[in-house]
Design an enzyme around this catalytic site. Structure first.
Site, PDB file in Angstrom:
ATOM      1  CG  ASP A   1      23.722  12.064 -16.880  1.00  0.00           C
ATOM      2  OD1 ASP A   1      22.943  13.009 -16.598  1.00  0.00           O
ATOM      3  OD2 ASP A   1      23.681  11.441 -17.964  1.00  0.00           O
TER       4      ASP A   1
ATOM      5  CG  HIS B   1      25.826   8.499 -26.172  1.00  0.00           C
ATOM      6  ND1 HIS B   1      25.920   9.858 -26.305  1.00  0.00           N
ATOM      7  CD2 HIS B   1      26.754   8.148 -25.248  1.00  0.00           C
ATOM      8  CE1 HIS B   1      26.856  10.316 -25.479  1.00  0.00           C
ATOM      9  NE2 HIS B   1      27.386   9.292 -24.831  1.00  0.00           N
TER      10      HIS B   1
ATOM     11  CG  ASP C   1      -0.236  -0.117   2.512  1.00  0.00           C
ATOM     12  OD1 ASP C   1       0.992  -0.356   2.484  1.00  0.00           O
ATOM     13  OD2 ASP C   1      -0.870   0.042   3.564  1.00  0.00           O
TER      14      ASP C   1
ATOM     15  CG  HIS D   1      18.221  13.972 -24.933  1.00  0.00           C
ATOM     16  ND1 HIS D   1      17.586  14.689 -23.949  1.00  0.00           N
ATOM     17  CD2 HIS D   1      19.338  13.461 -24.336  1.00  0.00           C
ATOM     18  CE1 HIS D   1      18.271  14.594 -22.824  1.00  0.00           C
ATOM     19  NE2 HIS D   1      19.359  13.863 -23.027  1.00  0.00           N
TER      20      HIS D   1
ATOM     21  CG  ASP E   1      20.184  15.175 -19.068  1.00  0.00           C
ATOM     22  OD1 ASP E   1      20.995  14.647 -18.300  1.00  0.00           O
ATOM     23  OD2 ASP E   1      19.841  14.686 -20.170  1.00  0.00           O
TER      24      ASP E   1
ATOM     25  CD  GLU F   1      23.316  15.396 -20.467  1.00  0.00           C
ATOM     26  OE1 GLU F   1      23.611  14.697 -19.480  1.00  0.00           O
ATOM     27  OE2 GLU F   1      22.325  15.192 -21.191  1.00  0.00           O
TER      28      GLU F   1
ATOM     29  CG  HIS G   1      15.773  10.929 -22.890  1.00  0.00           C
ATOM     30  ND1 HIS G   1      16.051   9.591 -22.708  1.00  0.00           N
ATOM     31  CD2 HIS G   1      16.903  11.579 -22.512  1.00  0.00           C
ATOM     32  CE1 HIS G   1      17.288   9.455 -22.249  1.00  0.00           C
ATOM     33  NE2 HIS G   1      17.814  10.649 -22.120  1.00  0.00           N
TER      34      HIS G   1
ATOM     35  NE  ARG H   1      26.459  11.195 -20.327  1.00  0.00           N
ATOM     36  CZ  ARG H   1      26.566  10.008 -19.781  1.00  0.00           C
ATOM     37  NH1 ARG H   1      27.296   9.073 -20.360  1.00  0.00           N
ATOM     38  NH2 ARG H   1      25.960   9.715 -18.646  1.00  0.00           N
TER      39      ARG H   1
ATOM     40  CG  HIS I   1      21.225   4.629 -19.194  1.00  0.00           C
ATOM     41  ND1 HIS I   1      20.295   4.249 -20.115  1.00  0.00           N
ATOM     42  CD2 HIS I   1      21.600   5.883 -19.541  1.00  0.00           C
ATOM     43  CE1 HIS I   1      20.106   5.234 -20.985  1.00  0.00           C
ATOM     44  NE2 HIS I   1      20.899   6.234 -20.660  1.00  0.00           N
TER      45      HIS I   1
ATOM     46  CD  GLU J   1      23.378  13.508 -23.422  1.00  0.00           C
ATOM     47  OE1 GLU J   1      23.848  12.657 -22.651  1.00  0.00           O
ATOM     48  OE2 GLU J   1      22.170  13.798 -23.461  1.00  0.00           O
TER      49      GLU J   1
ATOM     50  CE1 TYR K   1      30.353   7.525 -21.578  1.00  0.00           C
ATOM     51  CE2 TYR K   1      30.107   7.537 -23.974  1.00  0.00           C
ATOM     52  CZ  TYR K   1      29.780   8.060 -22.734  1.00  0.00           C
ATOM     53  OH  TYR K   1      28.892   9.103 -22.648  1.00  0.00           O
TER      54      TYR K   1
HETATM   55  N1  GLY Z   1      20.542  11.555 -18.223  1.00  0.00           N
HETATM   56  C1  GLY Z   1      20.178  10.885 -19.380  1.00  0.00           C
HETATM   57  C2  GLY Z   1      20.781  11.459 -20.575  1.00  0.00           C
HETATM   58  O1  GLY Z   1      21.763  12.170 -20.466  1.00  0.00           O
HETATM   59  O2  GLY Z   1      20.322  11.314 -21.663  1.00  0.00           O
HETATM   60 MN    MN Z   2      20.967  13.781 -21.666  1.00  0.00          MN
HETATM   61 MN    MN Z   3      22.310  13.167 -18.740  1.00  0.00          MN
END
Ligand code: GLY
Ligand code: MN
Ligand code: MN
Length: 438
Positions: free
Chosen positions: A258, A348, A37, A352, A269, A406, A359, A404, A241, A382, A386
């Site tokens: 991140d 990647h 619950d 985005h 982000d 971003e 996203h 990374r 991730h 970003e 890697y």
């Molecule tokens: N935090 C997810 C991305 O950077 O897309």
């Molecule tokens: Mn992002």
């Molecule tokens: Mn991110």
């Protein structure tokens, strides 16, 4: 904060784009059970919030352009004194109209039986087809009920259009109020990243740094992060991730964070990658500066008229050139790009859309072509590198490094505005900040 007037304006704009003789139906996000619950903290469906500002579960919004008794109907929970004692305030039917601008409000229990009447005689139904099981069933049940009454003159709709044809395009272009909300989310997130840099020491655990991030956001009243923070020491950064955040931070490793806060339903982000001990090693610095060069080159491509993909293509060009120079790739740059030889290290895309969803919604292509950037759009930039720990194709000194960088970027009339610019990202600035706290 978004004003009631702006929510109203959005509804008007939606209704202006709906088909003639149509109706739109949208359900709130269901509450999610965490265990038995106990529920997860509630987060409204972004489209629902965007059009209503109403953040309760068990609600359905109905829009009927030109309807005499009112164009905006809200089905929601009736006000309940006992419920108010246990779980706090809720708008009730009166609040739905007074606070949230509904022309009419009805108890949610009445929705399923009222829906056939609302659909009767409408040609088209706009709704988020396939996103909400219960709503799908309710709409189909209402259509079938009208079919069964055809002899009495009932006319079921015969066209169903996904609401995501209209709302995402609206959400893609941010209003000044939305930009203000994004700026606040970003501003606090920058403080959180700086706090993490200052607190970082070898021997601490990833979750202890995660706690610093959460603490900084929460103490500014931003109680929820926009997504689970990635706090990845050493080669954990090569897991895109990674969210376990359970390992010890080691002297000589990098830490990739991140993380972004949510303010008034708008997400930041941001990613930064910095040395656990405050000083980049030579191989770390070389790769870091390459990612930074790619990121700056990508940002330089953000202006109205350029296409969505140009920043990514620019980042790829810089990364590939740099990898050849450092000896991680061998061959001609144009051929390596064509063959996507960089993908084992940069798998990647460079960004985005960003907004209420991290996203965010909005098409990236129009008529099969990458769309042009326009003022009011917000996107992330970003790029990353890697180097898998077990990659035998590269010198040992590069292995297990994950980086990374971003930032969140608003497209302006002539160029762009890096909303997260206050977050340190040059080697000198990061080392200075981290050195200062030691
Ligand atoms: N935090 C997810 C991305 O950077 O897309
Ligand atoms: Mn992002
Ligand atoms: Mn991110």
């Amino acid at each position: 904060m978004i004003t009631p007037g702006e929510f109203k304006q959005r509804r008007k704009l939606l209704m202006r784009q709906m088909k003639k003789n149509s109706i739109a139906v949208l359900a709130s996000a269901p509450a999610a059970v965490r265990n038995r619950d106990v529920e997860y903290p509630y987060r409204q469906d972004s489209d629902f919030h965007y059009l209503t500002g109403f953040d309760e579960s068990e609600a359905v919004a109905v829009f009927v352009p030109g309807r005499e008794q009112g164009e905006f109907i809200l089905f929601c929970r009736k006000y309940d004194e006992t419920k108010a004692i246990w779980t706090g305030k809720h708008a009730g039917l009166e609040g739905a109209m007074k606070q949230f601008g509904a022309d009419e409000a009805f108890p949610i229990e009445d929705f399923a039986e009222t829906l056939p009447t609302l659909l009767d005689g409408k040609r088209t139904v706009h709704y988020p087809i396939g996103f909400h099981k219960e709503l799908d069933q309710q709409v189909m049940a209402a259509v079938n009920s009208l079919r069964g009454k055809a002899r009495t003159g009932a006319k079921p709709p015969d066209e169903f259009i996904a609401l995501d044809r209209i709302v995402p395009e609206m959400r893609l272009f941010k209003s000044p109020e939305e930009i203000r909300a994004l700026r606040r989310a970003v501003e606090v997130s920058v403080l959180a990243h700086k706090r993490a840099m200052t607190a970082c020491r070898p021997g601490l655990y990833e979750y202890q740094i995660e706690a610093e991030l959460s603490h900084e956001c929460m103490r500014h009243g931003l109680r929820h992060l926009a997504y689970p923070s990635i706090v990845a020491g050493g080669h954990n950064a090569c897991v895109l991730h990674y969210t376990e955040n359970a390992e010890m931070l080691r002297d000589g490793d990098l830490l990739l964070i991140d993380a972004g806060a949510e303010y008034a339903n708008y997400a930041a982000d941001i990613t930064r990658t910095f040395p656990v001990n405050g000083r980049y090693s030579e191989p770390q610095r070389l790769l870091y500066e390459l990612v930074l060069e790619a990121q700056l080159a990508a940002i330089a491509k953000i202006r109205p008229g350029n296409t969505w993909i140009q920043p990514h293509e620019e980042a790829v060009r810089v990364i590939v050139k740099g990898l050849v120079k450092l000896g991680l790739l061998q061959g001609r740059v144009y051929k390596l790009i064509k063959d996507e030889a960089y993908k084992p290290f940069f798998m990647h895309r460079t960004g985005h859309w960003l907004g209420m969803d991290v996203h965010d919604v909005g098409a990236y292509k129009i008529d099969d072509k990458w769309r042009k950037l326009e003022p009011g759009m917000v996107l992330t930039v970003e790029p990353g590198l890697y180097i898998p720990p077990a990659c035998m194709d590269v010198d040992e000194k590069w292995r297990g490094i994950g980086i990374r960088i971003e930032d969140d970027v608003l497209v302006t009339q002539k160029s762009c505005d890096v909303l997260s610019a206050a977050c340190p990202k040059t080697v000198a600035d990061i080392e200075a900040l981290m050195g200062a706290g030691r």
